[in-house]
Design a protein around this motif. Structure first.
Motif, PDB file in Angstrom:
ATOM      1  N   PRO A 133      35.346  55.446  49.185  1.00  0.00           N
ATOM      2  CA  PRO A 133      34.421  54.634  50.242  1.00  0.00           C
ATOM      3  C   PRO A 133      35.105  53.284  50.730  1.00  0.00           C
ATOM      4  O   PRO A 133      35.834  52.816  50.148  1.00  0.00           O
ATOM      5  N   ASP A 134      34.765  53.016  51.954  1.00  0.00           N
ATOM      6  CA  ASP A 134      35.323  51.997  52.794  1.00  0.00           C
ATOM      7  C   ASP A 134      35.315  50.826  51.905  1.00  0.00           C
ATOM      8  O   ASP A 134      36.069  50.154  51.747  1.00  0.00           O
ATOM      9  N   ALA A 135      34.281  50.570  51.031  1.00  0.00           N
ATOM     10  CA  ALA A 135      34.019  49.247  50.560  1.00  0.00           C
ATOM     11  C   ALA A 135      35.094  48.945  49.367  1.00  0.00           C
ATOM     12  O   ALA A 135      35.444  47.902  49.219  1.00  0.00           O
ATOM     13  N   LEU A 136      35.021  50.138  48.772  1.00  0.00           N
ATOM     14  CA  LEU A 136      35.981  49.991  47.457  1.00  0.00           C
ATOM     15  C   LEU A 136      37.639  49.926  48.155  1.00  0.00           C
ATOM     16  O   LEU A 136      38.378  49.149  47.608  1.00  0.00           O
ATOM     17  N   LEU A 137      37.621  50.810  49.050  1.00  0.00           N
ATOM     18  CA  LEU A 137      39.152  50.637  49.603  1.00  0.00           C
ATOM     19  C   LEU A 137      39.418  49.098  50.210  1.00  0.00           C
ATOM     20  O   LEU A 137      40.547  48.467  49.904  1.00  0.00           O
ATOM     21  N   GLU A 138      38.483  48.382  50.921  1.00  0.00           N
ATOM     22  CA  GLU A 138      38.581  47.117  51.135  1.00  0.00           C
ATOM     23  C   GLU A 138      38.761  46.139  50.182  1.00  0.00           C
ATOM     24  O   GLU A 138      39.746  45.212  50.316  1.00  0.00           O
ATOM     25  N   GLN A 139      38.226  46.515  49.182  1.00  0.00           N
ATOM     26  CA  GLN A 139      38.387  45.280  47.909  1.00  0.00           C
ATOM     27  C   GLN A 139      39.630  45.647  47.070  1.00  0.00           C
ATOM     28  O   GLN A 139      40.307  44.575  46.811  1.00  0.00           O
ATOM     29  N   ARG A 140      40.060  47.079  47.248  1.00  0.00           N
ATOM     30  CA  ARG A 140      41.583  47.234  46.677  1.00  0.00           C
ATOM     31  C   ARG A 140      42.702  46.387  47.413  1.00  0.00           C
ATOM     32  O   ARG A 140      43.274  45.989  47.139  1.00  0.00           O
ATOM     33  N   ARG A 141      42.312  46.492  48.873  1.00  0.00           N
ATOM     34  CA  ARG A 141      43.313  46.044  49.826  1.00  0.00           C
ATOM     35  C   ARG A 141      43.546  44.330  49.390  1.00  0.00           C
ATOM     36  O   ARG A 141      44.342  43.902  49.511  1.00  0.00           O
ATOM     37  N   ALA A 142      42.078  43.769  49.399  1.00  0.00           N
ATOM     38  CA  ALA A 142      41.987  42.367  49.282  1.00  0.00           C
ATOM     39  C   ALA A 142      42.664  42.053  47.931  1.00  0.00           C
ATOM     40  O   ALA A 142      43.459  40.853  48.055  1.00  0.00           O
ATOM     41  N   ARG A 143      42.619  42.743  46.989  1.00  0.00           N
ATOM     42  CA  ARG A 143      43.135  42.378  45.554  1.00  0.00           C
ATOM     43  C   ARG A 143      44.573  42.530  45.828  1.00  0.00           C
ATOM     44  O   ARG A 143      45.363  41.599  45.118  1.00  0.00           O
ATOM     45  N   ASN A 144      45.254  43.590  46.388  1.00  0.00           N
ATOM     46  CA  ASN A 144      46.507  43.808  46.764  1.00  0.00           C
ATOM     47  C   ASN A 144      47.226  42.428  47.333  1.00  0.00           C
ATOM     48  O   ASN A 144      48.231  42.056  47.154  1.00  0.00           O
ATOM     49  N   LEU A 145      46.439  42.209  48.458  1.00  0.00           N
ATOM     50  CA  LEU A 145      47.034  40.923  49.226  1.00  0.00           C
ATOM     51  C   LEU A 145      46.672  39.848  48.161  1.00  0.00           C
ATOM     52  O   LEU A 145      47.795  39.012  48.462  1.00  0.00           O
ATOM     53  N   LEU A 146      45.639  39.647  47.545  1.00  0.00           N
ATOM     54  CA  LEU A 146      45.703  38.282  46.785  1.00  0.00           C
ATOM     55  C   LEU A 146      47.032  38.400  45.797  1.00  0.00           C
ATOM     56  O   LEU A 146      47.293  37.271  45.658  1.00  0.00           O
ATOM     57  N   ASP A 147      47.110  39.408  45.101  1.00  0.00           N
ATOM     58  CA  ASP A 147      48.299  39.320  44.215  1.00  0.00           C
ATOM     59  C   ASP A 147      49.635  39.173  44.837  1.00  0.00           C
ATOM     60  O   ASP A 147      50.426  38.370  44.170  1.00  0.00           O
ATOM     61  N   ARG A 148      49.512  39.344  45.848  1.00  0.00           N
ATOM     62  CA  ARG A 148      50.911  39.098  46.615  1.00  0.00           C
ATOM     63  C   ARG A 148      51.135  37.923  46.863  1.00  0.00           C
ATOM     64  O   ARG A 148      52.116  37.029  46.486  1.00  0.00           O
ATOM     65  N   ILE A 149      50.002  37.263  47.420  1.00  0.00           N
ATOM     66  CA  ILE A 149      49.983  35.802  47.635  1.00  0.00           C
ATOM     67  C   ILE A 149      50.271  35.026  46.238  1.00  0.00           C
ATOM     68  O   ILE A 149      50.948  34.023  46.488  1.00  0.00           O
ATOM     69  N   LEU A 150      49.647  35.335  45.259  1.00  0.00           N
ATOM     70  CA  LEU A 150      49.720  34.717  43.893  1.00  0.00           C
ATOM     71  C   LEU A 150      51.194  34.620  43.509  1.00  0.00           C
ATOM     72  O   LEU A 150      51.402  33.762  43.047  1.00  0.00           O
ATOM     73  N   SER A 151      51.933  35.819  43.972  1.00  0.00           N
ATOM     74  CA  SER A 151      53.071  35.996  43.187  1.00  0.00           C
ATOM     75  C   SER A 151      53.902  34.976  44.029  1.00  0.00           C
ATOM     76  O   SER A 151      55.188  34.582  43.406  1.00  0.00           O
ATOM     77  N   GLU A 152      53.672  34.672  45.051  1.00  0.00           N
ATOM     78  CA  GLU A 152      54.397  33.829  45.880  1.00  0.00           C
ATOM     79  C   GLU A 152      54.148  32.134  45.559  1.00  0.00           C
ATOM     80  O   GLU A 152      54.883  31.237  45.894  1.00  0.00           O
ATOM     81  N   LEU A 153      53.067  31.988  44.984  1.00  0.00           N
ATOM     82  CA  LEU A 153      52.819  30.508  44.353  1.00  0.00           C
ATOM     83  C   LEU A 153      53.671  30.222  43.456  1.00  0.00           C
ATOM     84  O   LEU A 153      54.007  30.813  42.530  1.00  0.00           O
ATOM     85  N   PRO A 154      53.931  28.833  43.538  1.00  0.00           N
ATOM     86  CA  PRO A 154      54.688  28.140  42.120  1.00  0.00           C
ATOM     87  C   PRO A 154      53.942  28.170  41.036  1.00  0.00           C
ATOM     88  O   PRO A 154      52.597  28.513  40.978  1.00  0.00           O
ATOM     89  N   GLU A 155      54.467  28.446  40.024  1.00  0.00           N
ATOM     90  CA  GLU A 155      53.590  28.903  38.798  1.00  0.00           C
ATOM     91  C   GLU A 155      52.472  27.999  38.100  1.00  0.00           C
ATOM     92  O   GLU A 155      51.584  28.417  37.937  1.00  0.00           O
ATOM     93  N   ASP A 156      52.636  26.595  38.419  1.00  0.00           N
ATOM     94  CA  ASP A 156      51.758  25.833  37.826  1.00  0.00           C
ATOM     95  C   ASP A 156      50.658  25.851  38.930  1.00  0.00           C
ATOM     96  O   ASP A 156      49.640  25.587  38.404  1.00  0.00           O
ATOM     97  N   LEU A 157      50.781  26.073  40.096  1.00  0.00           N
ATOM     98  CA  LEU A 157      49.652  26.226  41.076  1.00  0.00           C
ATOM     99  C   LEU A 157      48.935  27.544  40.918  1.00  0.00           C
ATOM    100  O   LEU A 157      47.631  27.678  40.944  1.00  0.00           O
ATOM    101  N   HIS A 158      49.975  28.717  40.596  1.00  0.00           N
ATOM    102  CA  HIS A 158      49.094  29.911  40.399  1.00  0.00           C
ATOM    103  C   HIS A 158      48.321  29.964  39.090  1.00  0.00           C
ATOM    104  O   HIS A 158      47.122  30.478  39.378  1.00  0.00           O
TER     105      HIS A 158
END
Lengths: 214, 268
Positions: A133-158
């Protein structure tokens, strides 16, 4: 990935790991040593695991583990935590679990990097043949993007960002988990928010990510 | 020092709020929890609390109906079936697990993958439980149109292997939910085989599913998987036959959308 706080795992034998802060006087026990304290009530252990499993699992996910790897890592986190249950103060469970999860995640990443013949798998949730369903797909995309962003943060900020903004710990709990002053929590949080805002804007501009920024 | 407030309360940008919300609702599967409990020596506790459903990866614990993403799509397509699942497991609910601060606790049952949750390499990633917004509302609003699989099991004729003798209502409910769990597990096996590129195994699993579950509450999913497996086996003509059957029976299902693509792209 290195830990944001000084933390070590004592290991008397493979699979027998205990997480302790650096400086802790407790020696590693032989695998077959008799326990020095009465084993916790199984009901208490079950309640502890049930209450905090989701938290530990999500922390592992936000440290970049794929869902299946987070499943396995969560087991190790709780094996360690249960071995130290009597030493964990009431109200400090999540602090302990976070430190343990961070360490386990770090080890997992290190182990994967050392397996040169197997590239590090994408921590993103993998595709499923059946249409979502679109809603779940969107959530999954959002989490994938968030994880990518978090991986780019310095560890202390993460770490501060995950604990405060995603897991909902109060600032004093975050300070305890990371063993930093309350003021440092606040300053890291401000910096993390700035970084996340900028990165989201960049991804949004690049990929037309849903949601608007002011 | 002024107390820090979560960004979501202070008005995070919409795009950021979207990311945070998605992360906060993510949950591990019940299978993952069960394995963790087993890892700390509590396997007996978990087996007794989840009863027969544990063997096929269906948990009787209370949380959302929207378990794994793969289970969710089945519930979405069969909204009435989802409601029946909730009714079937309500009596066995365990206390809610706590959730992140801004996510209200959900009630319902988690339906998880079975052995794929062991995290074996090559298997599809266990999709965690998504605690979405109102599960039943979302399920019903997402369902395009009632289809055959939507009809709650109690209204359909039972499988021929069901005993004729009257059973007490709670026991009937437990049997039905157990059978439903088995059916979900069977479809999930086929799904995992397809995801792993094993088309022949997918078809064998689906043949077995058709034999064992004449009621075929997951017929759209079964037809979809069969169509895909036939395509991957180079049996285009048979895949097209299944695609036409899927569209005819479930014209507005998400699976039919894919079937139309198959018909338009494959050579007759």
């Amino acid at each position: 990935m290195s830990l944001p706080v000084d933390f070590r795992i004592e290991s008397a034998s493979p699979g027998d790991e205990r997480a302790v802060p650096v400086g802790s006087p407790s020696p590693a026990l032989p695998a077959n040593a008799a326990p020095s304290r009465v084993a916790a009530d199984p009901k208490h252990i079950a309640a502890f695991v049930r209450e905090h499993h989701g938290f530990a699992w999500r922390v592992l996910r936000r440290f970049g583990l794929a869902p299946a790897d987070a499943d396995d890592a969560a087991q190790r986190v709780f094996m360690i935590a249960v071995s130290r249950l009597d030493d964990i103060e009431r109200g400090s469970e999540r602090a302990f679990l976070f430190r343990t999860a961070a360490h386990i995640a770090s080890k997992a990443h290190r182990a994967r990097r050392q397996r040169l013949d197997r590239p590090e798998p994408d921590a993103c949730e993998s595709a499923d043949p059946l249409p979502l369903p679109d809603a779940l797909l969107e959530q999954r995309r959002a989490r994938n993007l968030l994880d990518r962003i978090l991986s780019e943060l310095p560890e202390d900020l993460h770490a501060v960002f995950v604990l405060f903004e995603i897991e909902g710990l109060r600032a004093p709990e975050v300070a305890e988990a990371l063993e930093i002053p309350l003021g440092t929590v606040a300053s890291r949080l401000r910096r993390a928010r700035t970084e996340v805002t900028e990165r989201v804007a960049r991804y949004q501009a690049r990929s037309g990510f849903k949601g608007r920024l002011p | 020092m002024t107390e820090l407030k979560p960004w979501l309360e202070e008005g995070a940008p919409e795009a950021v709020a979207h990311l945070l919300d998605a992360a906060r609702v993510e949950q591990p599967s019940d299978e993952a929890l069960r394995r963790t409990l087993a890892a700390v020596g509590l396997a007996v506790v978990t087996a007794s609390t989840t009863s027969a459903m544990a063997g096929v990866g269906v948990s009787a614990k209370a949380s959302t109906l929207l378990g794994t993403a793969s289970a969710l799509k089945w519930i979405v397509v069969g909204a009435g079936l989802g409601a029946a699942v909730v009714a079937a497991v309500e009596a066995n609910r365990a206390p809610d697990r706590p959730s992140p601060a801004s996510v209200a606790s959900r009630k319902g049952s988690n339906i998880t993958r079975s052995s794929v949750a062991s995290g074996s390499p090559g298997a599809p990633t266990t999709t965690p439980v998504d605690r979405a917004e109102a599960p039943r509302t979302e399920a019903t609003s997402s369902t395009p149109e009632p289809s055959k699989s939507v009809t709650p099991p109690t209204r359909r004729s039972r499988a021929s292997d069901r005993p004729e003798a009257e059973e007490p209502a709670p026991l009937r409910s437990a049997i039905d939910s157990e059978r439903l769990a088995e059916e979900i597990s069977a479809i999930d096996s086929a799904n995992r085989a397809l995801a792993s590129g094993r088309a022949a195994q997918t078809l064998a699993a689906l043949d077995d599913y058709d034999r064992r579950y004449p009621e075929r509450r997951f017929e759209p999913e079964s037809l979809f998987l069969r169509m895909e497996a036939l395509l991957r086996s180079g049996r285009g003509a048979e895949a097209r036959t299944i695609a036409r059957r899927l569209i005819a029976a479930y014209p507005k299902s998400p699976q039919s959308a894919r079937a139309r693509v198959v018909l338009s792209q494959t050579i007759p």
